[in-house]
Write a protein that holds these residues in place. Structure first.
Motif, PDB file in Angstrom:
ATOM      1  N   CYS A  79      -5.173   4.247  10.533  1.00 63.26           N
ATOM      2  CA  CYS A  79      -5.587   5.371   9.813  1.00 63.26           C
ATOM      3  C   CYS A  79      -4.680   6.644  10.285  1.00 63.26           C
ATOM      4  CB  CYS A  79      -7.129   5.682   9.918  1.00 63.26           C
ATOM      5  SG  CYS A  79      -8.292   4.687   8.849  1.00 63.26           S
ATOM      6  N   GLY A  80      -4.679   6.736  11.591  1.00 61.54           N
ATOM      7  CA  GLY A  80      -3.613   7.938  12.151  1.00 61.54           C
ATOM      8  C   GLY A  80      -2.064   7.738  11.583  1.00 61.54           C
ATOM      9  N   LEU A  81      -1.754   6.435  11.322  1.00 62.12           N
ATOM     10  CA  LEU A  81      -0.323   6.513  10.913  1.00 62.12           C
ATOM     11  C   LEU A  81      -0.188   6.780   9.328  1.00 62.12           C
ATOM     12  CD1 LEU A  81       0.901   3.117  12.456  1.00 62.12           C
ATOM     13  CD2 LEU A  81       1.729   5.463  13.083  1.00 62.12           C
ATOM     14  N   LEU A  82      -1.305   6.408   8.586  1.00 66.86           N
ATOM     15  CA  LEU A  82      -1.383   6.583   7.255  1.00 66.86           C
ATOM     16  C   LEU A  82      -1.594   8.198   6.711  1.00 66.86           C
ATOM     17  CD1 LEU A  82      -1.868   5.105   4.625  1.00 66.86           C
ATOM     18  CD2 LEU A  82      -4.302   5.082   4.837  1.00 66.86           C
ATOM     19  N   GLY A 139       4.805   2.196  20.447  1.00 65.18           N
ATOM     20  CA  GLY A 139       4.737   0.716  20.292  1.00 65.18           C
ATOM     21  C   GLY A 139       6.013  -0.053  19.199  1.00 65.18           C
ATOM     22  N   GLY A 140       6.664   1.266  18.594  1.00 67.98           N
ATOM     23  CA  GLY A 140       7.633   0.763  17.861  1.00 67.98           C
ATOM     24  C   GLY A 140       7.165   0.144  16.581  1.00 67.98           C
ATOM     25  N   LEU A 141       5.995   0.631  16.032  1.00 69.40           N
ATOM     26  CA  LEU A 141       5.536   0.160  14.920  1.00 69.40           C
ATOM     27  C   LEU A 141       5.417   1.294  13.492  1.00 69.40           C
ATOM     28  CD1 LEU A 141       3.446  -1.979  13.641  1.00 69.40           C
ATOM     29  CD2 LEU A 141       1.555  -0.500  14.172  1.00 69.40           C
ATOM     30  N   THR A 142       6.098   0.946  12.723  1.00 66.94           N
ATOM     31  CA  THR A 142       6.346   1.649  11.585  1.00 66.94           C
ATOM     32  C   THR A 142       5.314   1.431  10.215  1.00 66.94           C
ATOM     33  OG1 THR A 142       7.932   0.127  10.574  1.00 66.94           O
ATOM     34  CG2 THR A 142       8.483   2.140  11.818  1.00 66.94           C
ATOM     35  N   LEU A 143       4.975   2.176   9.414  1.00 67.17           N
ATOM     36  CA  LEU A 143       4.047   2.257   8.390  1.00 67.17           C
ATOM     37  C   LEU A 143       4.730   2.918   7.090  1.00 67.17           C
ATOM     38  CD1 LEU A 143       0.326   2.400   8.051  1.00 67.17           C
ATOM     39  CD2 LEU A 143       1.713   4.062   6.464  1.00 67.17           C
ATOM     40  N   THR A 144       4.645   2.209   6.059  1.00 66.62           N
ATOM     41  CA  THR A 144       5.309   2.725   4.683  1.00 66.62           C
ATOM     42  C   THR A 144       4.216   2.689   3.603  1.00 66.62           C
ATOM     43  OG1 THR A 144       7.274   1.994   5.287  1.00 66.62           O
ATOM     44  CG2 THR A 144       7.158   2.558   3.312  1.00 66.62           C
ATOM     45  N   ILE A 145       4.073   3.656   2.932  1.00 63.12           N
ATOM     46  CA  ILE A 145       3.283   3.808   1.797  1.00 63.12           C
ATOM     47  C   ILE A 145       3.853   4.188   0.525  1.00 63.12           C
ATOM     48  CG2 ILE A 145       2.614   6.105   2.355  1.00 63.12           C
ATOM     49  CD1 ILE A 145      -0.171   5.965   0.975  1.00 63.12           C
ATOM     50  N   ARG A 146       3.803   3.374  -0.510  1.00 64.46           N
ATOM     51  CA  ARG A 146       4.420   3.407  -1.637  1.00 64.46           C
ATOM     52  C   ARG A 146       3.607   3.414  -2.976  1.00 64.46           C
ATOM     53  NH1 ARG A 146       7.748  -0.443   1.207  1.00 64.46           N
ATOM     54  NH2 ARG A 146       9.772   0.416   1.738  1.00 64.46           N
ATOM     55  N   PRO A 147       3.647   4.056  -4.106  1.00 60.01           N
ATOM     56  CA  PRO A 147       2.884   4.076  -5.303  1.00 60.01           C
ATOM     57  C   PRO A 147       3.186   2.877  -5.856  1.00 60.01           C
ATOM     58  CG  PRO A 147       5.130   5.177  -5.649  1.00 60.01           C
ATOM     59  CD  PRO A 147       5.001   4.986  -4.120  1.00 60.01           C
ATOM     60  N   ALA A 148       2.113   2.207  -6.439  1.00 60.02           N
ATOM     61  CA  ALA A 148       1.753   0.872  -6.942  1.00 60.02           C
ATOM     62  C   ALA A 148       0.613   1.006  -7.736  1.00 60.02           C
ATOM     63  CB  ALA A 148       1.946  -0.238  -5.867  1.00 60.02           C
ATOM     64  N   ALA A 149       0.660   0.225  -8.997  1.00 57.88           N
ATOM     65  CA  ALA A 149      -0.513   0.153  -9.843  1.00 57.88           C
ATOM     66  C   ALA A 149      -1.459  -0.774  -9.051  1.00 57.88           C
ATOM     67  CB  ALA A 149      -0.196  -0.508 -10.892  1.00 57.88           C
ATOM     68  N   LEU A 182      -7.208   1.391  -1.317  1.00 60.67           N
ATOM     69  CA  LEU A 182      -6.221   2.380  -1.555  1.00 60.67           C
ATOM     70  C   LEU A 182      -6.017   2.223  -3.011  1.00 60.67           C
ATOM     71  CD1 LEU A 182      -3.751   1.735   1.502  1.00 60.67           C
ATOM     72  CD2 LEU A 182      -5.702   3.357   1.198  1.00 60.67           C
ATOM     73  N   LEU A 183      -6.074   3.187  -3.772  1.00 53.48           N
ATOM     74  CA  LEU A 183      -6.230   3.243  -5.125  1.00 53.48           C
ATOM     75  C   LEU A 183      -4.631   3.706  -5.499  1.00 53.48           C
ATOM     76  CD1 LEU A 183      -7.351   2.848  -7.906  1.00 53.48           C
ATOM     77  CD2 LEU A 183      -7.935   5.404  -7.687  1.00 53.48           C
ATOM     78  N   ASP A 184      -4.081   2.838  -6.385  1.00 45.81           N
ATOM     79  CA  ASP A 184      -2.400   3.084  -6.826  1.00 45.81           C
ATOM     80  C   ASP A 184      -1.482   3.323  -5.656  1.00 45.81           C
ATOM     81  OD1 ASP A 184      -3.544   3.081  -9.498  1.00 45.81           O
ATOM     82  OD2 ASP A 184      -3.856   5.027  -9.548  1.00 45.81           O
ATOM     83  N   ALA A 185      -1.720   2.783  -4.552  1.00 49.39           N
ATOM     84  CA  ALA A 185      -0.889   2.630  -3.631  1.00 49.39           C
ATOM     85  C   ALA A 185      -0.835   1.443  -2.751  1.00 49.39           C
ATOM     86  CB  ALA A 185      -1.296   3.855  -2.603  1.00 49.39           C
ATOM     87  N   THR A 186       0.124   1.117  -1.857  1.00 50.58           N
ATOM     88  CA  THR A 186       0.344  -0.217  -1.152  1.00 50.58           C
ATOM     89  C   THR A 186       0.818   0.353   0.072  1.00 50.58           C
ATOM     90  OG1 THR A 186       1.201  -2.476  -0.939  1.00 50.58           O
ATOM     91  CG2 THR A 186       2.572  -0.853  -2.146  1.00 50.58           C
ATOM     92  N   VAL A 187       0.179  -0.244   1.108  1.00 49.08           N
ATOM     93  CA  VAL A 187       0.700  -0.094   2.579  1.00 49.08           C
ATOM     94  C   VAL A 187       1.437  -1.193   3.142  1.00 49.08           C
ATOM     95  CG1 VAL A 187      -0.150   0.647   4.791  1.00 49.08           C
ATOM     96  CG2 VAL A 187      -1.012   1.876   2.780  1.00 49.08           C
TER      97      VAL A 187
END
Length: 509
Positions: free
Chosen positions: A452-455, A476-486, A500-505
């Motif tokens: 949730c913090g990275l999001l 920790g070298g961890l990455t999080l990416t959020i992109r729009p998606a149906a 998560l609505l209309d988004a993918t993590v």
């Protein structure tokens, strides 16, 4: 080594343009020469013509005696050329001697940056020390100007009967854009100047009764009107600037007003002809994630100023607390110094401050930073503590406390830090192992908190729902990416389900 600005500008070279304002010698002569060149458009003057003008200033006492001699003026002009304020040139002349040819053939013109510096200097010298009135009437003008701009843009975008009609429509559009940005620039400048003055006066420790009354009227009455106007007109302005179609309208407007093909790419454009100008205008009125607008900063500054003034009034009117300040006594003493003769001033200083003849009770300091050519009135200002300023007490309050060494407490803190690092490493490893299958695993509470913090950081980078965002954990070298998606992405945890609505993590390393 020179300083290079992000845009490739040589900062060290440009900062030399201000050297004549703080020159150790001949500062008044340099200022008189620059005012002469900046007072006329396309000024093209020889050393003799400059010397004649300096001679008139010398008779009025504006420059030192002897500064109007031609050889002295030539040296001053060459120095200004070296600093970049003037540009040398030549002209064919008819001369009766070599000296006359040398003095008349070499001409000097003011540079673009040099005249801008001198213009700013003259404006600064004309500015008063008091508060500057905020141009509140520009807020409704900006609100109506944006609507008028959209109307003229629609007219300019329509097909016209003749090229002349299309040109007139584009010219009217350019007039509206220029007017809009001039209004906003004046409004922003007056707001900055007013609150700079406000910050200068409300932080003063001692205020007399008349000053307190004046600042009270300034804050309670005048600032209230300013903030009310801002709150009244800002929503309408922000609504226009945040419309979905306004961004496309801005691109269309820039295509109509951009004459880069005719005047070149190195020309300094008027405001409103670049995308950055519109972004700056929007940021002044509209809040963005992690970047509050200037309107929000104005409201916060007003609240701080009123709170500071109330604290000052309470301190000045309360019966208890420290003794009253000695500002009135210091002003009376300054008046005595101003009216005294030199001998009386020495006697007065000795009586008031105990400044008797020197007694070498201590060794001389290793380094004396004072300039022997600088009068004491122009030298560095000594910061007086509150106790001396308010009570005239130079004694120290209390003594420095001892630093205690606690080995057991230090070891406990180190153990807690190691445990926290281990738990964080386990959480990062759990999220990294869920790479590519985040919707098929069940996360622990600690992993959910890290996710949730990275999001939150990734979503703060998105200005619209159609943008992507990315954040990372540098430890920790961890990455999080959020992109729009149906559709909906479901993340299961031990304490519930996150949808998560209309988004993918996606997470990974």
């Amino acid at each position: 080594m020179s300083l290079e600005a992000p845009g490739g500008v040589d900062e060290a070279r440009r900062l030399k343009l201000y050297a004549y304002l703080d020159a150790r010698e001949h500062r008044r002569t340099y200022l008189a020469i620059m005012r002469l060149f900046a007072s006329t458009l396309l000024a093209d003057l020889s050393a003799g013509e400059v010397a004649a003008a300096i001679a008139r200033a010398e008779r009025r006492g504006e420059v030192a005696e002897g500064e109007s001699r031609v050889e002295i003026v030539i040296a001053r002009l060459k120095q200004l050329v070296e600093w970049g304020n003037l540009v040398p040139g030549r002209r064919e002349v008819v001369a009766s001697s070599i000296a006359e040819f040398q003095h008349g053939s070499v001409r000097y013109q003011v540079s673009k940056l040099g005249v801008r510096v001198q213009r700013a200097v003259d404006e600064l010298l004309r500015t008063t020390e008091g508060a500057r009135e905020v141009s509140r009437e520009l807020l409704p003008a900006i609100a109506s100007g944006l609507d008028e701009l959209l109307r003229r843009l629609a007219q300019a975008s329509l097909p016209h009967e003749s090229p002349r009609a299309a040109q007139r429509a584009t010219e009217r559009l350019a007039e509206q854009v220029t007017t809009l940005f001039l209004q906003h620039g004046e409004l922003a400048a007056t707001v900055r100047d007013f609150y700079a003055y406000l910050g200068q006066v409300v932080t003063r420790y001692h205020l007399v009764a008349d000053e307190i009354s004046g600042f009270r009227n300034l804050l309670v009455e005048y600032i209230q009107m300013v903030v009310e106007d801002v709150l009244r007109y800002t929503p309408a302005i922000a609504e226009v600037l945040t419309r979905p179609e306004f961004k496309s309208a801005t691109r269309q407007l820039l295509d109509l007003l951009n004459p880069a093909s005719t005047i070149g790419d190195d020309v300094e454009r008027s405001r409103g002809r670049r995308p950055e100008d519109w972004t700056e205008l929007t940021d002044w009125f509209v809040d963005r994630p992690g970047r509050p607008s200037q309107v929000t900063a104005l409201r916060e500054a007003t609240a701080r100023a009123i709170g500071t003034l109330l604290a000052t009034v309470k301190r000045a009117t309360s019966g208890g607390g420290p003794e009253p300040g000695r500002r009135a006594e210091l002003l009376r003493l300054a008046k005595w110094f101003d009216e005294a003769t030199p001998d009386q001033a020495h006697t007065l200083a000795a009586a008031a401050f105990g400044l008797y003849s020197a007694r070498n009770l201590l060794p001389a300091p290793e380094h004396d930073g004072d300039d022997e050519r600088t009068p004491w009135a122009d030298g560095p200002v000594l910061d007086i503590t509150v106790s001396v300023r308010g009570r005239g007490d130079r004694g120290s309050r209390g003594r420095t406390s001892r630093i205690l060494d606690d080995p057991l407490g230090r070891e406990q803190l180190l153990a807690e830090a190691r445990d926290a690092d281990a738990r964080h490493a386990d959480t990062v490893a759990e999220l990294a192992s869920a790479q590519g299958r985040l919707d098929r695993v069940t996360l622990s509470p600690a992993a959910l908190g890290t996710l949730c913090g990275l999001l939150t950081d990734a979503m703060a980078q998105r200005e619209r729902a159609t943008d992507a965002g990315e954040s990372g954990d540098p430890v920790g070298g961890l990455t999080l990416t959020i992109r729009p998606a149906a559709g909906t992405q479901t993340i299961r945890t031990e304490r519930g389900v996150l949808e998560l609505l209309d988004a993918t993590v996606e997470v990974g390393r």
